[in-house]
Design an enzyme around this catalytic site. Sequence first.
Site, mmCIF file in Angstrom:
data_model
loop_
_atom_site.group_PDB
_atom_site.id
_atom_site.type_symbol
_atom_site.label_atom_id
_atom_site.label_comp_id
_atom_site.label_asym_id
_atom_site.label_seq_id
_atom_site.Cartn_x
_atom_site.Cartn_y
_atom_site.Cartn_z
ATOM 1 N N GLN A 99 41.811 43.250 49.483
ATOM 2 C CA GLN A 99 40.740 43.319 49.014
ATOM 3 C C GLN A 99 40.078 42.538 47.926
ATOM 4 O O GLN A 99 39.358 42.613 47.190
ATOM 5 C CB GLN A 99 40.883 45.517 48.356
ATOM 6 C CG GLN A 99 40.956 45.922 49.118
ATOM 7 C CD GLN A 99 41.199 47.266 48.528
ATOM 8 O OE1 GLN A 99 40.585 48.339 48.148
ATOM 9 N NE2 GLN A 99 43.028 47.032 48.394
ATOM 10 N N VAL A 101 39.583 39.187 45.814
ATOM 11 C CA VAL A 101 38.860 38.097 45.898
ATOM 12 C C VAL A 101 38.707 36.473 45.357
ATOM 13 O O VAL A 101 38.548 35.897 45.291
ATOM 14 C CB VAL A 101 37.587 38.356 45.156
ATOM 15 C CG1 VAL A 101 36.909 39.153 45.648
ATOM 16 C CG2 VAL A 101 37.594 39.015 43.820
ATOM 17 N N HIS A 117 36.286 42.214 50.966
ATOM 18 C CA HIS A 117 35.602 42.006 49.677
ATOM 19 C C HIS A 117 35.282 40.578 49.227
ATOM 20 O O HIS A 117 34.728 40.332 47.729
ATOM 21 C CB HIS A 117 35.953 42.825 48.588
ATOM 22 C CG HIS A 117 36.341 44.049 48.393
ATOM 23 N ND1 HIS A 117 37.079 45.022 47.536
ATOM 24 C CD2 HIS A 117 35.616 45.147 49.460
ATOM 25 C CE1 HIS A 117 37.258 45.700 47.859
ATOM 26 N NE2 HIS A 117 36.106 46.155 49.061
ATOM 27 N N CYS A 125 24.009 30.720 47.209
ATOM 28 C CA CYS A 125 22.000 30.597 46.134
ATOM 29 C C CYS A 125 21.487 31.761 46.766
ATOM 30 O O CYS A 125 21.175 32.162 48.416
ATOM 31 C CB CYS A 125 21.987 29.737 46.064
ATOM 32 S SG CYS A 125 19.648 29.396 46.156
ATOM 33 N N CYS A 128 18.107 30.086 48.838
ATOM 34 C CA CYS A 128 18.437 29.138 50.033
ATOM 35 C C CYS A 128 20.004 28.967 50.700
ATOM 36 O O CYS A 128 19.895 28.490 51.724
ATOM 37 C CB CYS A 128 18.283 28.281 49.557
ATOM 38 S SG CYS A 128 18.899 27.049 48.404
ATOM 39 N N CYS A 146 20.429 27.038 41.054
ATOM 40 C CA CYS A 146 20.869 25.954 41.908
ATOM 41 C C CYS A 146 19.799 25.173 42.524
ATOM 42 O O CYS A 146 18.631 25.839 41.723
ATOM 43 C CB CYS A 146 20.701 26.952 43.646
ATOM 44 S SG CYS A 146 20.982 26.389 45.072
HETATM 45 P P1 NAD Z 1 42.854 48.386 41.752
HETATM 46 O O1 NAD Z 1 42.195 47.907 39.819
HETATM 47 O O2 NAD Z 1 42.250 50.211 41.667
HETATM 48 O O3 NAD Z 1 44.879 48.929 41.311
HETATM 49 C C1 NAD Z 1 44.924 48.520 41.180
HETATM 50 C C2 NAD Z 1 46.782 49.097 41.324
HETATM 51 O O4 NAD Z 1 47.639 48.074 41.234
HETATM 52 C C3 NAD Z 1 47.413 50.333 41.174
HETATM 53 O O5 NAD Z 1 47.457 51.151 42.130
HETATM 54 C C4 NAD Z 1 48.208 49.432 40.197
HETATM 55 O O6 NAD Z 1 49.589 50.315 39.830
HETATM 56 C C5 NAD Z 1 48.748 48.856 41.230
HETATM 57 N N1 NAD Z 1 49.634 47.265 40.292
HETATM 58 C C6 NAD Z 1 49.545 46.730 39.052
HETATM 59 N N2 NAD Z 1 50.357 46.441 38.385
HETATM 60 C C7 NAD Z 1 51.072 45.508 39.682
HETATM 61 C C8 NAD Z 1 51.839 44.981 40.362
HETATM 62 N N3 NAD Z 1 52.467 43.993 39.238
HETATM 63 N N4 NAD Z 1 52.232 44.670 40.971
HETATM 64 C C9 NAD Z 1 52.198 45.459 42.461
HETATM 65 N N5 NAD Z 1 51.051 46.616 42.233
HETATM 66 C C10 NAD Z 1 50.452 46.545 41.341
HETATM 67 O O7 NAD Z 1 43.108 47.837 42.807
HETATM 68 P P2 NAD Z 1 42.296 48.058 44.427
HETATM 69 O O8 NAD Z 1 43.014 49.380 44.905
HETATM 70 O O9 NAD Z 1 42.782 46.756 44.732
HETATM 71 O O10 NAD Z 1 40.924 48.269 43.888
HETATM 72 C C11 NAD Z 1 39.982 47.104 43.308
HETATM 73 C C12 NAD Z 1 38.705 46.120 43.638
HETATM 74 O O11 NAD Z 1 38.619 45.131 42.734
HETATM 75 C C13 NAD Z 1 39.611 45.532 44.673
HETATM 76 O O12 NAD Z 1 39.224 46.002 45.400
HETATM 77 C C14 NAD Z 1 38.850 44.087 44.171
HETATM 78 O O13 NAD Z 1 38.139 43.964 45.335
HETATM 79 C C15 NAD Z 1 38.749 43.938 43.148
HETATM 80 N N6 NAD Z 1 39.783 43.047 42.682
HETATM 81 C C16 NAD Z 1 40.047 42.389 42.760
HETATM 82 C C17 NAD Z 1 41.283 41.448 41.410
HETATM 83 C C18 NAD Z 1 41.748 40.348 42.585
HETATM 84 O O14 NAD Z 1 40.713 39.582 43.526
HETATM 85 N N7 NAD Z 1 43.008 39.809 42.286
HETATM 86 C C19 NAD Z 1 41.390 41.761 40.742
HETATM 87 C C20 NAD Z 1 40.718 42.743 40.148
HETATM 88 C C21 NAD Z 1 39.947 43.964 41.106
HETATM 89 ZN ZN ZN Z 2 19.067 27.879 46.610
#
Ligand code: NAD
Ligand code: ZN
Length: 253
Positions: A99, A101, A117, A125, A128, A146
């Site tokens: 999930q 990014v 995600h 952009c 385009c 852009c």
């Molecule tokens: P969330 O933020 O909803 O939950 C985070 C989970 O990680 C919790 O259950 C928490 O207990 C656990 N956690 C905290 N510290 C940890 C550790 N050290 N080791 C293991 N687990 C730990 O995250 P989600 O369920 O992924 O949903 C949030 C959405 O937001 C995602 O779908 C994503 O698209 C986006 N997001 C992405 C990033 C990234 O790319 N790094 C960061 C923040 C949010």
């Molecule tokens: Zn453009």
Amino acid sequence: MIKRAAADLAAARFGVALTGAGISVESGIPPFRGKGGLWEKIDPMEFAHIDNFMRNPAKVWRVLVGEMKGVIDTAEPNDAHKGLSTMERLGLIRTIITQNVDGLHQAAGSTDVIEFHGNFAWQRCMDCDHMLETRKVDMRQMPPRCHCGGIYRPDCVFFGEMIPPQHLARSRQVATQCDVMLVVGTSAVVQPAAFMPVIAKENGAKVIEINPEPTPLTSAVSDYLVQGKAGEVMSRIVAEIQAQHVSAKPFSP
Ligand code: NAD
Ligand code: ZN
């Protein structure tokens, strides 16, 4: 629990991992929910909903995108990302559904990553479709534009947008096929990602969670929870697998 997870993973013929923001916490990227999460500072619907981006892109760029760009630009994979890529080399984890990014699974060497995600490493952009690397975006102009005059948006899925259908289809497919699903660092409340372990379980897979906290999956869906931080737990599991169990086991087609 470490030994049990190592034994189950070592026996996997088709292992799949589902990862969430928690796996990148030890790389310095805050999660959205929970303690220290971004949602403690900002309202998700105000900043991460596509309607609000369209209404006021400069505001969302300044706060949400600006905040994430700062941390993601410099983050490095941690022991949990590295552990999953080692398990791929050992033939134990075939595919990662993430999930996140942040691109850290690929940076750690995993080769089959479904980015549910999208990816924040690129901006697109809106007029385009020109793509620009996020780290090259000039933050002095808000919102960044852009050369055609169109506004750049992150190439990821906002609230209110659909998961790209090909990602969803492939995730369902591997969730159905796997015999072990390792769920790392996800609060399991964002659908439809949170449904993947349910599909895996219904098709006979073992579901193992790694998280410092129980989630709605714990006890309802997961076989067991290895409670702890992703990097610490994964490095111990991988060490145990390497000491007790496998030499390389290539995937059968
Ligand atoms: P969330 O933020 O909803 O939950 C985070 C989970 O990680 C919790 O259950 C928490 O207990 C656990 N956690 C905290 N510290 C940890 C550790 N050290 N080791 C293991 N687990 C730990 O995250 P989600 O369920 O992924 O949903 C949030 C959405 O937001 C995602 O779908 C994503 O698209 C986006 N997001 C992405 C990033 C990234 O790319 N790094 C960061 C923040 C949010
Ligand atoms: Zn453009």
